[in-house]
Design an enzyme around this catalytic site. Structure first.
Site, short mmCIF file in Angstrom:
data_model
loop_
_atom_site.label_atom_id
_atom_site.label_comp_id
_atom_site.label_asym_id
_atom_site.label_seq_id
_atom_site.Cartn_x
_atom_site.Cartn_y
_atom_site.Cartn_z
N GLY A 88 0.88 -1.07 0.03
CA GLY A 88 0.05 0.04 0.09
C GLY A 88 0.76 1.25 -0.02
O GLY A 88 1.37 1.73 -0.93
N SER A 185 5.45 -5.35 -2.87
CA SER A 185 5.12 -4.05 -2.87
C SER A 185 5.70 -3.14 -1.80
O SER A 185 6.90 -3.12 -1.65
CB SER A 185 3.72 -3.73 -3.23
OG SER A 185 3.30 -2.64 -3.88
N TYR A 186 4.73 -2.18 -1.00
CA TYR A 186 5.31 -1.22 0.15
C TYR A 186 5.82 -2.15 1.24
O TYR A 186 6.23 -1.76 2.10
CB TYR A 186 4.43 -0.44 0.56
CG TYR A 186 4.98 0.81 1.24
CD1 TYR A 186 5.32 1.87 0.50
CD2 TYR A 186 4.83 0.91 2.46
CE1 TYR A 186 5.95 2.82 1.34
CE2 TYR A 186 5.44 1.81 3.44
CZ TYR A 186 6.18 2.76 2.53
OH TYR A 186 6.72 3.94 3.17
N ASP A 423 6.35 -6.46 -14.35
CA ASP A 423 5.88 -5.31 -13.69
C ASP A 423 6.51 -4.08 -13.86
O ASP A 423 7.61 -4.00 -13.97
CB ASP A 423 6.16 -5.72 -12.04
CG ASP A 423 5.84 -4.63 -11.25
OD1 ASP A 423 4.84 -3.98 -11.38
OD2 ASP A 423 6.52 -4.61 -10.13
N HIS A 476 3.24 -7.64 -10.99
CA HIS A 476 3.39 -7.16 -9.67
C HIS A 476 3.20 -8.14 -8.51
O HIS A 476 4.21 -8.22 -7.42
CB HIS A 476 2.68 -5.87 -9.34
CG HIS A 476 3.31 -4.97 -8.35
ND1 HIS A 476 4.31 -4.28 -8.01
CD2 HIS A 476 2.31 -4.75 -6.97
CE1 HIS A 476 4.50 -3.91 -7.07
NE2 HIS A 476 3.31 -3.91 -6.24
#
Length: 499
Positions: A88, A185-186, A423, A476
């Protein structure tokens, strides 16, 4: 040497100690009130036990983090325990549970709840796995004060560490299992910062002592400069921009694409942006879909496509194309700049997330019967489930993650940095560069790795237990696009085998 009588007494003492220890573990093993006995939409028998519930990490603010725990379908008492974190910031780890490597595949149903089928490539095939909604305010996690929703990298790592210590007190029978932290991701920030806190706790003798062995990061944001400079070489290598434009932008920007300092550089970067506009940032091979007023982009499977969506180009022109991912609106915003990082809803003033169709997860997790089955608190406390929340204010306050990776790998913790090679959100080119930048000796030269007798991607191994891995054709969220291959490399890494 003791007398026979003394030896007999010693044996009895050992036996009594063992019985007492077994009793203590049994008395404090997995809380039965957290047992998940059924899930709406699934009519079969669970292949292993499931638990879910809350851990209160701050009584003052009633900060409570929600987890879903899936026991291994193999040998739960011996298999690794893995904590999974989505990114996120502000996105629920049920994203991973529903769409990536959870024990079920979800089938969209237009006449009711989604239907659940067993996932043959779920990561609980080989590990116990905890899906954690973190920080508070994300998914089903909550607090009773809005001040508790003002958070950041450091606070999230500390809170997640507190969660782990309290969680293992609830499930002490898993303390001796190998423990790993994983995310994407984050979570490229969440994972190494949390692993660092766990490692510090182990070194200081903090109890309970966690058996941390290593960590995994998939397509994770890491460093402002490396991530920010990754897209132009990626776009060139994937034939998304011409060689002429690539040479022009290199010359104009002097290799610094993430922080353009001249108008000429900005103009050239805008040309690059125009060429890649409209692509699915999460996987450049996937098509785009849209509703009347906005674009949405599906993941790997068109079975997740709502009936209201249409292929781009099949009907009228869309009103607009969603741009880059939050905090990653390249080229004008680098991936991990210090300061407040806007969540998707805050950035777009829209609760839906670009490039993501979350209809299945949203309809299932907001069903009252599902919430009851998962032991979720009432909606007055948690609110409705959203893939990514707008409740939190998040501060990226720990800078580059490279120093954390260096510290952890030098301590002896194994690390797998994996990247779906299609990605465009966090391109593999940046991850490949920063792993090389650590300066470690190459002990396993760049080579293909195999899954199902096919080349599944490429890998390079470094000293100190660091491995970089690409997954061919994945986007991703790697396990969503390449579930078989993801389970293969995941299984091998947990076992310490060569991938």
């Amino acid at each position: 040497m003791g007398s026979p009588k003394t030896g007999l007494l010693s044996n009895w003492a050992l036996l009594i100690s063992a019985v007492c220890l077994s009793f203590v573990l049994a008395a404090h093993s997995a809380p039965e009130e957290a047992l998940v006995t059924h899930l709406p939409g699934f009519n079969g028998t669970f292949p292993s036990k499931h638990y879910s519930g809350y851990v209160t990490i701050d009584p003052k603010t009633e900060k409570r983090l929600f987890y879903y725990f899936v026991l291994s379908e193999g040998q739960p008492s011996k298999d690794p325990v893995v904590l999974w974190l989505n990114g996120g910031p502000g996105c629920s780890s049920f994203d991973g549970f529903v769409y990536e490597h959870g024990p079920f595949n979800f089938e969209l149903s237009y006449d009711g709840l989604p239907k659940l089928h067993l996932n043959q490539y779920g990561w609980s095939k080989v590990s116990n796995i905890i899906y954690l909604d973190s920080p508070a305010g994300v998914g089903f996690s909550y607090a009773n004060t809005t001040a508790a929703y003002i958070t950041g990298d450091n606070e999230t790592a500390l809170d997640s560490h507190t969660f782990l210590l309290k969680w293992f007190e609830l499930y002490p029978e898993f303390l001796l299992n190998p423990f790993f932290i994983a995310g994407e991701s984050y979570a490229g920030v969440y994972v190494p910062t949390l692993a660092f806190e766990v490692a510090k706790g182990i070194d200081s003798g903090l109890k309970p002592a966690l058996n941390l062995k290593g960590y995994l990061v998939g397509n994770g944001v890491t460093d402002e400069e490396f991530d920010g400079n990754a897209l132009v070489p990626f776009a060139h290598g994937m034939a998304l921009i011409s060689n002429e434009l690539y040479q022009e932008v290199k010359q104009a920007c002097n290799g610094n694409f993430y922080n353009p300092s001249t108008d000429v550089c900005k103009q050239q970067l805008e040309k690059v942006n125009e060429d890649i506009d409209g692509l699915n940032i999460y996987d450049i091979l996937e098509p785009c879909y849209h509703e009347p007023s906005k674009i949405k982009i599906t993941g790997a499977s068109n079975s997740r496509l709502p009936s209201s969506f249409r292929l781009l180009g099949e009907t009228e022109k869309p009103l607009g194309v969603r741009k880059r991912m939050f905090g990653r609106s390249w080229p004008f915003r680098a991936p991990v700049r210090p300061g407040i990082v806007l969540t998707w809803p805050q950035l777009l003033n829209d609760l839906s997330v670009p490039c993501t169709d979350d209809e299945v997860a949203t309809s299932w997790l907001n069903n009252p019967n599902v919430r009851t089955a998962l032991h979720v608190e009432d909606e007055g406390s948690t609110g409705g489930w959203m893939l990514c929340t707008d409740k939190i204010s998040y501060n990226h306050n720990l800078g580059s993650m490279i120093k954390y990776h260096k510290n952890l790998t030098m301590r002896g913790y194994r690390a797998l940095i994996f990247s779906g090679d299609h990605d465009m959100c966090v391109p593999y080119t940046g991850s490949e560069e920063w792993t090389r930048s650590l300066g470690y000796k190459v002990v396993d030269e760049w080579r293909p790795w195999m899954s199902n007798d096919q080349v599944a991607g490429y890998t390079q191994g470094y000293e100190n237990g660091l491995t970089f891995l690409t997954i061919k054709g994945a986007g991703h969220t790697v396990p969503e696009y390449k579930p078989r291959e993801a389970l293969d490399f995941y299984s091998r890494f947990l076992l310490g085998e060569k991938i």
